[in-house]
Structures are given as C-alpha cells and as structure tokens.
Design an enzyme around this catalytic site. Structure first.
Site, PDB file in Angstrom:
ATOM      1  N   ASP A  19       7.818  -1.077  -6.414  1.00 25.22           N
ATOM      2  CA  ASP A  19       8.067  -0.156  -5.004  1.00 25.22           C
ATOM      3  C   ASP A  19       8.258   1.199  -5.067  1.00 25.22           C
ATOM      4  OD1 ASP A  19       8.509  -2.715  -4.060  1.00 25.22           O
ATOM      5  OD2 ASP A  19      10.419  -2.445  -3.162  1.00 25.22           O
ATOM      6  N   ASP A  20       7.898   2.000  -4.045  1.00 26.92           N
ATOM      7  CA  ASP A  20       8.223   3.369  -3.821  1.00 26.92           C
ATOM      8  C   ASP A  20       6.904   4.382  -4.199  1.00 26.92           C
ATOM      9  OD1 ASP A  20      10.622   2.210  -2.828  1.00 26.92           O
ATOM     10  OD2 ASP A  20      11.904   3.374  -4.423  1.00 26.92           O
ATOM     11  N   HIS A  70       5.610  -0.371   2.624  1.00 30.08           N
ATOM     12  CA  HIS A  70       6.765  -0.492   2.113  1.00 30.08           C
ATOM     13  C   HIS A  70       7.486   1.033   3.302  1.00 30.08           C
ATOM     14  CE1 HIS A  70      10.557  -1.030   0.169  1.00 30.08           C
ATOM     15  NE2 HIS A  70      10.548  -0.080  -0.699  1.00 30.08           N
ATOM     16  N   HIS A  74      11.010   5.506   3.778  1.00 27.14           N
ATOM     17  CA  HIS A  74      12.064   4.446   3.191  1.00 27.14           C
ATOM     18  C   HIS A  74      13.301   4.854   3.857  1.00 27.14           C
ATOM     19  CE1 HIS A  74      14.038   2.677  -0.338  1.00 27.14           C
ATOM     20  NE2 HIS A  74      12.854   2.368  -0.516  1.00 27.14           N
ATOM     21  N   TYR A 111      15.409  -1.652   0.971  1.00 27.46           N
ATOM     22  CA  TYR A 111      16.844  -2.040   0.479  1.00 27.46           C
ATOM     23  C   TYR A 111      16.793  -3.612   0.880  1.00 27.46           C
ATOM     24  CZ  TYR A 111      17.233   2.956   1.054  1.00 27.46           C
ATOM     25  OH  TYR A 111      17.008   4.185   1.082  1.00 27.46           O
ATOM     26  N   HIS A 164      10.262  -0.717  -9.945  1.00 22.16           N
ATOM     27  CA  HIS A 164       9.754   0.502  -9.132  1.00 22.16           C
ATOM     28  C   HIS A 164       8.858   1.278  -9.958  1.00 22.16           C
ATOM     29  CE1 HIS A 164      13.597  -0.690  -6.983  1.00 22.16           C
ATOM     30  NE2 HIS A 164      12.975   0.206  -6.128  1.00 22.16           N
TER      31      HIS A 164
END
Length: 206
Positions: A19-20, A70, A74, A111, A164
């Site tokens: 992710d991210d 995503h 965020h 989350y 991540h």
C-alpha cells in the site's frame, strides 16, 4: 484492527500486497526484490503519489504487477460525505489511467475502514473492495524480523498479506528487510505467489 475479506482459498498460494506508493525511495527497492525472485504482487496506489511519481507507476505495470486504487490522499472514508468518497475513488482511477493506461477495479480503503454506505458507493463505481487477512504491522515501525514473524506465523492457503511500499523510513525499512526472507521461507514451504486477480479470479481492470 485486522480486517478480513471473504476469499476462496487456493492451496499453497499467497498474495503479497503493498500500500501507499509509489514513491522514489522504497517502491523501487521493493520492485528490485520482487524482480530478483520473479514474483508478481499487487500495489494499492495513492492518487497523489501516482501524480508525483508517474514513472514509478509505469515501472510497476511494465514489470507485470497489478495496480489498485487506495484513494487520492489516504483519508478515513468513514469521516467523509459520500460525494467525497466518490471523488477519492474516481480521481485516483482517472490518474492511474492517465499515467499507466489501465482502469483499476481493485479498491482498498485506508485503514480498512468501511461502512455499508461506502461499500455500496464503491461497488456502484464498479470497484471490488480488497481487504486482507494478514497485517504485517509494518506501519508500526517494526524491524525486519518482527515483520517476518507477523507474516510467517499466520500464513495459510490463500492469504492476502498487507505491507507498505512507501511511507516513513522506519515503516518501510522493516518490510524491505523482511521481504527476501519471507519469500524464501514460503517458497521452501511449497507456497506460490499470486496477484490478487489470480488468487481471487477477478478482473484487475475494466
């Protein structure tokens, strides 16, 4: 809190998700490791990061990995009006399409926070919600051995692993350190590595 998504378990298959990203520091190093082991993974990308690092998104695609959505920046979606949730999803999908030429279907909420209204909204936008069943807890700044223990101690047939590929140094360093060991141990145990579409028999893109 760990979240789970109902999945049809494939014997001895596991999906690594990151992710991210993308960024210019950690994402390329993770891609290098995956390339060394000839493994494909799924990258759940943040729209603003895509905008800042278009060449890295193209590398993710060119090396055979799957790209997912995503959100744009965020947020916790449960704290936004549904109109903003829609904007978060669509703006990111449009940016990924502009940069890499693919229209994403996979969507992971930041989350893992959802409610029924968000599920209905995301589904109406022709996106498939993707959660996980193993949290590496790398976002807590754990060491490589700690990240590896969290993953290897819980892997089962069809596991989806959350890690991540961008973020604070202390977060992603543990993931990068753990990744080769995780791959080698699972491979020696007879596991194979799948992308999410392969694991769940889904279409990655529209």
């Amino acid at each position: 809190m760990e979240r789970s998504t109902p999945i049809s378990r494939r014997p001895k298959a596991v999906a690594l998700t990151f992710d991210d990203g993308p960024d210019q520091i950690w994402t390329p190093r993770i891609l290098d490791v995956l390339a060394d082991y000839r493994i494909h993974a799924t990258f759940m990308c943040v729209g603003k990061a895509v905008q800042r690092n278009p060449q890295m998104l193209r590398r993710i695609k060119d090396e055979g990995h799957i790209i997912g959505n995503h959100t744009w920046d965020h947020p916790n979606l449960t704290q936004l009006p549904l109109s903003d949730v829609q904007t978060q999803v669509l703006r990111t999908t449009e940016e990924i399409d502009r940069v890499a030429g693919v229209k994403t279907r996979l969507f992971r909420p930041p989350y893992g926070d959802l409610n029924d209204d968000i599920v209905r909204k995301v589904t109406s936008l022709d996106h498939e919600i993707l959660l996980w069943d193993i949290d590496s807890w790398d976002w807590k700044g754990l060491t490589g051995p700690q990240v590896a223990k969290n993953i290897l101690g819980h892997v089962r047939d069809g596991s989806i692993v959350l890690q991540h590929c961008a973020g604070p140094t202390e977060t992603v360093k543990g993931t990068l350190e753990a990744l080769p060991y995780i791959i080698e141990v699972l491979s020696e145990s007879g596991f194979t590595f799948s992308t999410i579409p392969q694991l769940l028999h889904l279409s990655a893109y529209r």
